[in-house]
Motif scaffolding. Structure first.
Motif, PDB file in Angstrom:
ATOM      1  N   ASN A   9       0.826  -1.210   0.000  1.00 51.06           N
ATOM      2  CA  ASN A   9       0.000   0.000   0.000  1.00 51.06           C
ATOM      3  C   ASN A   9       0.857   1.255   0.000  1.00 51.06           C
ATOM      4  N   ALA A  10       1.946   1.237   0.787  1.00 54.18           N
ATOM      5  CA  ALA A  10       2.832   2.400   0.818  1.00 54.18           C
ATOM      6  C   ALA A  10       3.549   2.574  -0.521  1.00 54.18           C
ATOM      7  N   LEU A  11       3.941   1.486  -1.153  1.00 52.07           N
ATOM      8  CA  LEU A  11       4.578   1.561  -2.471  1.00 52.07           C
ATOM      9  C   LEU A  11       3.669   2.254  -3.492  1.00 52.07           C
ATOM     10  N   VAL A  12       2.403   1.864  -3.516  1.00 49.75           N
ATOM     11  CA  VAL A  12       1.472   2.481  -4.456  1.00 49.75           C
ATOM     12  C   VAL A  12       1.339   3.969  -4.176  1.00 49.75           C
ATOM     13  N   ALA A  13       1.235   4.338  -2.893  1.00 50.45           N
ATOM     14  CA  ALA A  13       1.131   5.757  -2.538  1.00 50.45           C
ATOM     15  C   ALA A  13       2.372   6.528  -2.966  1.00 50.45           C
ATOM     16  N   GLN A  36      -4.361  11.528  -8.027  1.00 48.13           N
ATOM     17  CA  GLN A  36      -5.560  11.382  -8.861  1.00 48.13           C
ATOM     18  C   GLN A  36      -5.685  10.000  -9.492  1.00 48.13           C
ATOM     19  N   GLU A  37      -4.601   9.216  -9.468  1.00 52.27           N
ATOM     20  CA  GLU A  37      -4.631   7.879 -10.067  1.00 52.27           C
ATOM     21  C   GLU A  37      -4.581   6.765  -9.028  1.00 52.27           C
ATOM     22  N   ARG A  38      -4.493   7.104  -7.750  1.00 46.53           N
ATOM     23  CA  ARG A  38      -4.292   6.064  -6.736  1.00 46.53           C
ATOM     24  C   ARG A  38      -5.476   5.129  -6.606  1.00 46.53           C
ATOM     25  N   ALA A  39      -6.690   5.665  -6.643  1.00 41.95           N
ATOM     26  CA  ALA A  39      -7.859   4.792  -6.501  1.00 41.95           C
ATOM     27  C   ALA A  39      -7.887   3.754  -7.613  1.00 41.95           C
ATOM     28  N   ARG A  40      -7.542   4.167  -8.843  1.00 43.27           N
ATOM     29  CA  ARG A  40      -7.511   3.213  -9.957  1.00 43.27           C
ATOM     30  C   ARG A  40      -6.421   2.173  -9.742  1.00 43.27           C
ATOM     31  N   ALA A  41      -5.253   2.604  -9.250  1.00 42.26           N
ATOM     32  CA  ALA A  41      -4.160   1.664  -9.022  1.00 42.26           C
ATOM     33  C   ALA A  41      -4.511   0.654  -7.935  1.00 42.26           C
ATOM     34  N   TYR A  42      -5.045   1.138  -6.814  1.00 44.45           N
ATOM     35  CA  TYR A  42      -5.459   0.216  -5.756  1.00 44.45           C
ATOM     36  C   TYR A  42      -6.569  -0.710  -6.253  1.00 44.45           C
ATOM     37  N   GLY A  43      -7.456  -0.179  -7.095  1.00 46.14           N
ATOM     38  CA  GLY A  43      -8.518  -1.009  -7.662  1.00 46.14           C
ATOM     39  C   GLY A  43      -7.978  -2.120  -8.535  1.00 46.14           C
ATOM     40  N   LEU A  44      -6.926  -1.827  -9.314  1.00 47.64           N
ATOM     41  CA  LEU A  44      -6.318  -2.860 -10.159  1.00 47.64           C
ATOM     42  C   LEU A  44      -5.647  -3.939  -9.311  1.00 47.64           C
ATOM     43  N   LEU A  45      -5.039  -3.553  -8.191  1.00 47.10           N
ATOM     44  CA  LEU A  45      -4.480  -4.564  -7.278  1.00 47.10           C
ATOM     45  C   LEU A  45      -5.592  -5.423  -6.673  1.00 47.10           C
ATOM     46  N   PHE A  46      -6.709  -4.784  -6.332  1.00 50.51           N
ATOM     47  CA  PHE A  46      -7.873  -5.512  -5.823  1.00 50.51           C
ATOM     48  C   PHE A  46      -8.364  -6.521  -6.861  1.00 50.51           C
ATOM     49  N   TRP A  47      -8.369  -6.105  -8.119  1.00 52.67           N
ATOM     50  CA  TRP A  47      -8.793  -6.994  -9.210  1.00 52.67           C
ATOM     51  C   TRP A  47      -7.836  -8.179  -9.334  1.00 52.67           C
ATOM     52  N   ALA A  48      -6.524  -7.913  -9.233  1.00 58.55           N
ATOM     53  CA  ALA A  48      -5.535  -8.997  -9.312  1.00 58.55           C
ATOM     54  C   ALA A  48      -5.723  -9.994  -8.172  1.00 58.55           C
ATOM     55  N   LEU A  49      -6.010  -9.477  -6.976  1.00 61.25           N
ATOM     56  CA  LEU A  49      -6.241 -10.355  -5.826  1.00 61.25           C
ATOM     57  C   LEU A  49      -7.425 -11.281  -6.072  1.00 61.25           C
ATOM     58  N   ASN A  50      -8.509 -10.741  -6.615  1.00 60.36           N
ATOM     59  CA  ASN A  50      -9.698 -11.548  -6.839  1.00 60.36           C
ATOM     60  C   ASN A  50      -9.515 -12.541  -7.977  1.00 60.36           C
ATOM     61  N   LEU A  51      -8.833 -12.115  -9.035  1.00 61.19           N
ATOM     62  CA  LEU A  51      -8.567 -13.038 -10.135  1.00 61.19           C
ATOM     63  C   LEU A  51      -7.679 -14.182  -9.659  1.00 61.19           C
ATOM     64  N   VAL A  57      -6.427   6.335   2.707  1.00 66.11           N
ATOM     65  CA  VAL A  57      -5.313   6.182   3.660  1.00 66.11           C
ATOM     66  C   VAL A  57      -4.067   6.880   3.120  1.00 66.11           C
ATOM     67  N   ALA A  58      -3.804   6.725   1.818  1.00 67.09           N
ATOM     68  CA  ALA A  58      -2.635   7.370   1.215  1.00 67.09           C
ATOM     69  C   ALA A  58      -2.728   8.886   1.288  1.00 67.09           C
ATOM     70  N   SER A  59      -3.937   9.422   1.167  1.00 63.54           N
ATOM     71  CA  SER A  59      -4.102  10.879   1.227  1.00 63.54           C
ATOM     72  C   SER A  59      -3.961  11.407   2.650  1.00 63.54           C
ATOM     73  N   LEU A  60      -4.248  10.567   3.652  1.00 64.38           N
ATOM     74  CA  LEU A  60      -4.136  10.997   5.046  1.00 64.38           C
ATOM     75  C   LEU A  60      -2.706  10.893   5.563  1.00 64.38           C
ATOM     76  N   ALA A  61      -1.921   9.976   5.018  1.00 67.64           N
ATOM     77  CA  ALA A  61      -0.606   9.673   5.581  1.00 67.64           C
ATOM     78  C   ALA A  61       0.469  10.610   5.040  1.00 67.64           C
ATOM     79  N   PRO A  62       1.313  11.201   5.918  1.00 66.84           N
ATOM     80  CA  PRO A  62       2.515  11.881   5.438  1.00 66.84           C
ATOM     81  C   PRO A  62       3.470  10.836   4.856  1.00 66.84           C
TER      82      PRO A  62
END
Length: 399
Positions: free
Chosen positions: A131-135, A141-156, A330-335
């Protein structure tokens, strides 16, 4: 949507394009690791059939694994900030591979308990670092899509693992442990070779700690909301099979209707992630939680296999709406120098909710299935309301 639309370069780029090669290395490793993750879903069967344990003893062993998983989120979050994202993820996966092999060879109860605890610590240690790597790698503006693609990989990967794991369990559990260890090792080595270290410079790694995370009242409020939502969501995989078998359905029936969840996510989620990711995150997540709550509550009034399938479709739509949004918040909240710790607390919230889920769900199921599903639906609606309440604060922090 026509095939011509799907084939347009602009359409494909909006769904999967524009992300750096390091992200795709992480994505590929996540998929490979998830395809090989066969041991965890079948560990109860392995312990009772291959090792001759009673249901009670197997339950204790799996609870020990859960405790290890809870601790891993805090430990790995600290390591991701202290030592770096890449070394934490790679180290966790290498340790998982070694522990998998050790568990496969463990025969005594003390040895199995010890290795299951270590496995709980190592298996999920990659999550805060990932999660920190993606952040670090992806602009906001692209983080939600990136996290979503990881979510898709997990389910596949999970869908493949469930089918393959059932076959390998019949062929011999040794295959299952070996493949799980190999894919963990591949994930770790791929990240080590293809993903650069993205964490703070060594001089910045000492600043701050978990006390700073827990002083962040907005993050604490968000974490409480995640605990509520995960308690509700986990019922689909803990008490729903029990409720269906009590109602006269078989485990095969449950497998069929839960397969609808995976199929819909794999087919639909990549098509919606970019559009949803550009909307207000708090509002989108609240809407998704509300849909999940309504879908789970609907289970209270269904009595046929088709009815259960409809409820699964509804809460799966909510799950698709939420995919990637939580990680982006979470990425937007974390320094930057505390992203590992923030991700660790987020993972702890999910794991804690998942551990509480069967305790609450089974108690309510004993009282009344209708009470169970109406209560669980209400819990997720409370979580949605909580998100709307903190929405203005989330928007200010994001801005």
């Amino acid at each position: 949507m026509t095939s011509a639309t799907l084939s347009k370069p602009g359409f494909l780029r909006s769904k999967v394009g524009g992300l750096p090669p390091a992200f795709w290395a992480l994505w590929t490793g996540t998929l490979v690791n998830r395809v090989g993750m066969m041991v965890q879903p079948f560990i109860g069967v392995y312990l009772t059939q291959a090792r001759g344990m009673s249901y009670a003893a197997a339950g204790v062993v799996m609870a020990v694994f859960g405790v290890g998983s809870l601790l891993s989120q805090i430990v790995a979050g600290w390591l991701a900030d202290r030592l770096g994202r890449r070394v934490t993820l790679t180290g966790g996966m290498v340790a998982t591979a070694i522990t998998m092999v050790a568990l496969g060879y463990s025969t005594s109860l003390p040895a199995i308990v010890a290795t299951m605890f270590v496995l709980g610590v190592t298996m999920d240690a990659y999550r805060p670092a990932s999660n920190a790597l993606v952040a670090d790698l992806i602009p906001p503006q692209e983080r939600a899509r990136a996290y979503g693609l990881l979510f898709w990989a997990l389910n596949l990967g999970f869908a493949v693992a469930m089918v393959a794991g059932g076959w390998f369990a019949q062929a011999g559990y040794g295959w299952m442990f070996g493949i799980n260890a190999a894919t963990s090792l591949i994930f770790g080595l791929l990240v080590w070779r293809a993903v650069p270290e993205t964490g703070p410079a060594p001089g910045e790694r000492e600043r701050g700690g978990f006390a700073d995370v827990f002083k962040d009242r907005l993050m604490v409020a968000f974490s409480v909301i995640i605990v509520l939502s995960s308690v509700a969501y986990a019922q689909a995989f803990t008490t729903l099979p029990l409720a269906m078998t009590d109602a006269g359905f078989t485990t095969v029936d449950y497998g069929l209707i839960i397969a609808v969840n995976g199929i819909l996510i794999v087919l639909v989620q990549p098509l919606t992630g970019d559009w949803l990711g550009r909307r207000d995150h708090g509002t989108v997540l609240a809407v998704g939680f509300a849909i999940i709550g309504v879908g789970l509550a609907l289970t209270a009034v269904v009595s046929s296999l088709a009815g259960y399938a409809v409820s699964v479709v509804l809460w799966t739509v909510g799950e698709i709406v939420t995919a990637g949004i939580q990680g982006a918040i979470v990425a937007s909240l974390a320094p930057p120098h505390l992203r590992g710790r923030y991700s660790g607390v987020y993972g702890l919230s999910w794991s804690g909710g998942a551990m509480l889920a069967p305790l609450l769900g089974t108690r309510l199921l004993e009282l009344s299935p209708v009470l169970l599903w109406l209560t669980i639906g209400a819990v997720n609606l409370v979580a949605a309301a909580g998100l709307l309440a903190i929405g203005p604060a989330l928007r200010r922090r994001t801005a």
